[in-house]
Design a protein around this motif. Structure first.
Motif, short mmCIF file in Angstrom:
data_model
loop_
_atom_site.label_atom_id
_atom_site.label_comp_id
_atom_site.label_asym_id
_atom_site.label_seq_id
_atom_site.Cartn_x
_atom_site.Cartn_y
_atom_site.Cartn_z
N MET A 166 0.84 -1.19 0.00
CA MET A 166 0.00 0.00 0.00
C MET A 166 0.88 1.25 0.00
O MET A 166 1.76 1.39 0.85
CB MET A 166 -0.94 0.00 1.21
N ASP A 167 0.64 2.10 -0.96
CA ASP A 167 1.37 3.37 -1.07
C ASP A 167 0.46 4.52 -0.71
O ASP A 167 -0.66 4.63 -1.23
CB ASP A 167 1.91 3.56 -2.49
N ILE A 168 0.94 5.38 0.18
CA ILE A 168 0.15 6.52 0.65
C ILE A 168 0.95 7.80 0.44
O ILE A 168 2.07 7.92 0.93
CB ILE A 168 -0.21 6.38 2.14
N GLU A 169 0.37 8.73 -0.29
CA GLU A 169 0.99 10.03 -0.50
C GLU A 169 0.09 11.11 0.10
O GLU A 169 -1.12 11.12 -0.12
CB GLU A 169 1.18 10.30 -1.99
N MET A 170 0.70 12.00 0.89
CA MET A 170 -0.06 13.03 1.59
C MET A 170 0.65 14.38 1.50
O MET A 170 1.88 14.43 1.46
CB MET A 170 -0.24 12.66 3.06
N VAL A 171 -0.13 15.42 1.49
CA VAL A 171 0.38 16.78 1.49
C VAL A 171 -0.36 17.55 2.58
O VAL A 171 -1.59 17.48 2.68
CB VAL A 171 0.19 17.47 0.13
N GLY A 172 0.37 18.28 3.41
CA GLY A 172 -0.28 19.02 4.48
C GLY A 172 0.63 20.04 5.12
O GLY A 172 1.73 20.32 4.62
N VAL A 211 9.02 12.07 10.06
CA VAL A 211 8.40 11.60 11.30
C VAL A 211 6.90 11.38 11.09
O VAL A 211 6.33 10.39 11.58
CB VAL A 211 8.64 12.62 12.43
N THR A 212 6.27 12.26 10.33
CA THR A 212 4.84 12.10 10.03
C THR A 212 4.60 10.84 9.21
O THR A 212 3.64 10.10 9.46
CB THR A 212 4.32 13.34 9.27
N SER A 213 5.46 10.58 8.25
CA SER A 213 5.33 9.38 7.42
C SER A 213 5.40 8.12 8.27
O SER A 213 4.62 7.17 8.08
CB SER A 213 6.41 9.36 6.34
N LYS A 214 6.32 8.08 9.22
CA LYS A 214 6.46 6.91 10.09
C LYS A 214 5.22 6.72 10.96
O LYS A 214 4.78 5.59 11.19
CB LYS A 214 7.70 7.06 10.96
N THR A 215 4.65 7.83 11.43
CA THR A 215 3.45 7.74 12.25
C THR A 215 2.27 7.19 11.46
O THR A 215 1.54 6.32 11.95
CB THR A 215 3.09 9.13 12.82
N VAL A 216 2.09 7.69 10.25
CA VAL A 216 0.99 7.21 9.41
C VAL A 216 1.18 5.73 9.07
O VAL A 216 0.23 4.94 9.10
CB VAL A 216 0.88 8.06 8.13
N LYS A 217 2.40 5.36 8.75
CA LYS A 217 2.68 3.96 8.43
C LYS A 217 2.31 3.05 9.61
O LYS A 217 1.69 1.99 9.42
CB LYS A 217 4.16 3.79 8.09
N LYS A 237 4.29 8.42 2.51
CA LYS A 237 5.14 9.56 2.18
C LYS A 237 4.36 10.85 2.42
O LYS A 237 3.41 11.16 1.70
CB LYS A 237 5.62 9.49 0.74
N ALA A 238 4.74 11.57 3.45
CA ALA A 238 4.09 12.85 3.78
C ALA A 238 4.99 14.01 3.34
O ALA A 238 6.19 13.99 3.58
CB ALA A 238 3.80 12.94 5.26
N SER A 239 4.40 14.99 2.71
CA SER A 239 5.12 16.20 2.29
C SER A 239 4.50 17.41 2.99
O SER A 239 3.37 17.82 2.66
CB SER A 239 5.04 16.36 0.76
N LEU A 240 5.21 17.93 3.96
CA LEU A 240 4.72 19.10 4.68
C LEU A 240 5.22 20.36 3.99
O LEU A 240 6.43 20.54 3.77
CB LEU A 240 5.19 19.07 6.14
#
Length: 373
Positions: free
Chosen positions: A279-285, A305-311, A363-366
């Motif tokens: 499962m691949d998750i891409e997020m922007v926030g 750190v956000t990516s690890k939390t979501v994972k 993968k979170a992109s802040l």
């Protein structure tokens, strides 16, 4: 002679047409003052074997002035051996025709989920005046208590439940939306389980809360998801926006507001290894709250750190679904759809699912730490 026949035929056809019109029955149309509109339908299960269904209708009472304040509703309640029979009896309890064209919310009592759902939803699928895009939910402690709740913010002729689900009112990642057509598909299809929002009312019936969900499986007891699990499901199943991620560790403590997200997954059943769902998750926030000073030059660190939390959160929910034997995301349906049909694919999946290993890549992109620098 020909002209004479034509001359006599014209009056004859006129007389026949008039006679036909006189003997025709009236059309099914009724003026608006002869109809009363059903806003929502509630179905509870009783303990009676003779009358197992308790049907509740919430009706909007027409007002003479659009400026009139307050809410005006009335309710019809009946217990019967079937839903259609209850509706027929309820029609005799009002002086107006029940109009289901505006009934956009169907609420089931939790006890209903323990019985045959195909039989219960059959009534709603067959009636042409009930919309297939109606929202479906589960009422706690009962469907009747939810329908009879009247929040103070509810406007006359409207319905607070409409604002919860239509995305034109409140927007929340906690609210799971289920339509009647999708609920029917999940009930009838193998490889995907129905999931419904849980509607809870306060004791004074002045507040309705929709922050949890319940997953239904015909072979197992329904499993309720808490607020966090419902939010994670919305992220995975509906690519939910407005998703908040709470990051906590020894050095950092902040909350990220996700504006957009994209989730994809793939099922790998190579015979040389255990089945894997990738499962691949891409997020922007952006960071919207923090207990420590934040530095815009460290956005990359915050993103990791956000990516690890979501994972971690997503893996926990996926594992819970697997342990409970639930599949609200439709992994089994995807497996059947991407393999040649041999009439045994679902049985194969039921053997594979308990052995699946989840590989989550988040993968979170802040983009910002907020307006505070």
């Amino acid at each position: 002679m020909k002209k004479k026949v034509q001359h006599l035929a014209k009056p004859f056809f006129i007389i026949v047409a008039v006679m036909v019109l006189l003997f025709q029955s009236g059309c099914g149309f009724k003026d608006i003052d002869k109809r009363i509109f059903v806003l929502s339908i509630g179905i509870d299960h009783t303990k009676s074997e003779e009358k197992p269904f308790r049907v509740v209708l919430k009706l909007a009472v027409p007002s003479g002035s659009i400026k009139q304040s307050g809410t005006e509703y009335t309710y019809l309640t009946e217990e019967s051996e079937s839903i259609s029979t209850a509706i027929r009896i309820l029609k005799s309890q009002t002086d107006k025709e029940l109009d289901f064209g505006h009934a956009k919310v169907i609420v089931f009592g939790e006890e209903v989920l323990h019985h045959e759902l195909e039989e219960i939803i059959d009534f709603f699928l067959r009636r042409r005046d009930i919309q297939m895009i109606s929202w479906v939910g589960v009422g706690q402690p009962s469907a009747e208590s939810v329908l009879k709740a009247e929040p103070e913010s509810e406007m006359a002729g409207s319905h607070a439940l409409f604002n919860f689900f239509d995305q034109n009112g409140v927007e929340s990642s906690l609210i799971v939306t289920s339509y009647l057509f999708d609920f029917r598909r999940r009930v009838m299809e193998t490889g995907i389980d129905p999931i419904l929002p849980v509607l809870n009312t306060s004791e004074d019936k002045k507040r309705i809360e929709v922050s949890r969900a319940i997953v239904v499986n015909s072979d197992k007891k329904p499993v309720e998801l808490n607020e966090k699990q419902a939010t994670i499901y919305n992220l995975m199943g509906n690519n939910a926006d407005r998703y908040d991620v709470r990051v906590k560790n020894d050095d950092l403590n902040f909350t990220v507001a996700i504006d957009t997200s994209k989730v994809t997954f793939d099922i790998n059943t190579d015979s040389k290894q255990k089945p894997i769902i990738k499962m691949d998750i891409e997020m922007v926030g952006i960071i919207q709250e923090a207990d420590v000073d934040t530095d815009s030059s460290k956005l990359h660190t915050y993103s990791e750190v956000t990516s690890k939390t979501v994972k971690k959160d997503v893996t926990e929910v996926l594992t819970m679904f697997q342990e409970e034997g639930l599949d609200p995301l439709g992994f089994g349906l995807r497996y059947k759809a991407t393999r040649l049909n041999n009439n045994k694919r679902y049985e194969e999946w039921k053997e594979l699912y308990p052995k699946v290993t989840f590989e989550v890549n988040a993968k979170a992109s802040l983009k910002s730490t907020g307006v505070i620098e």
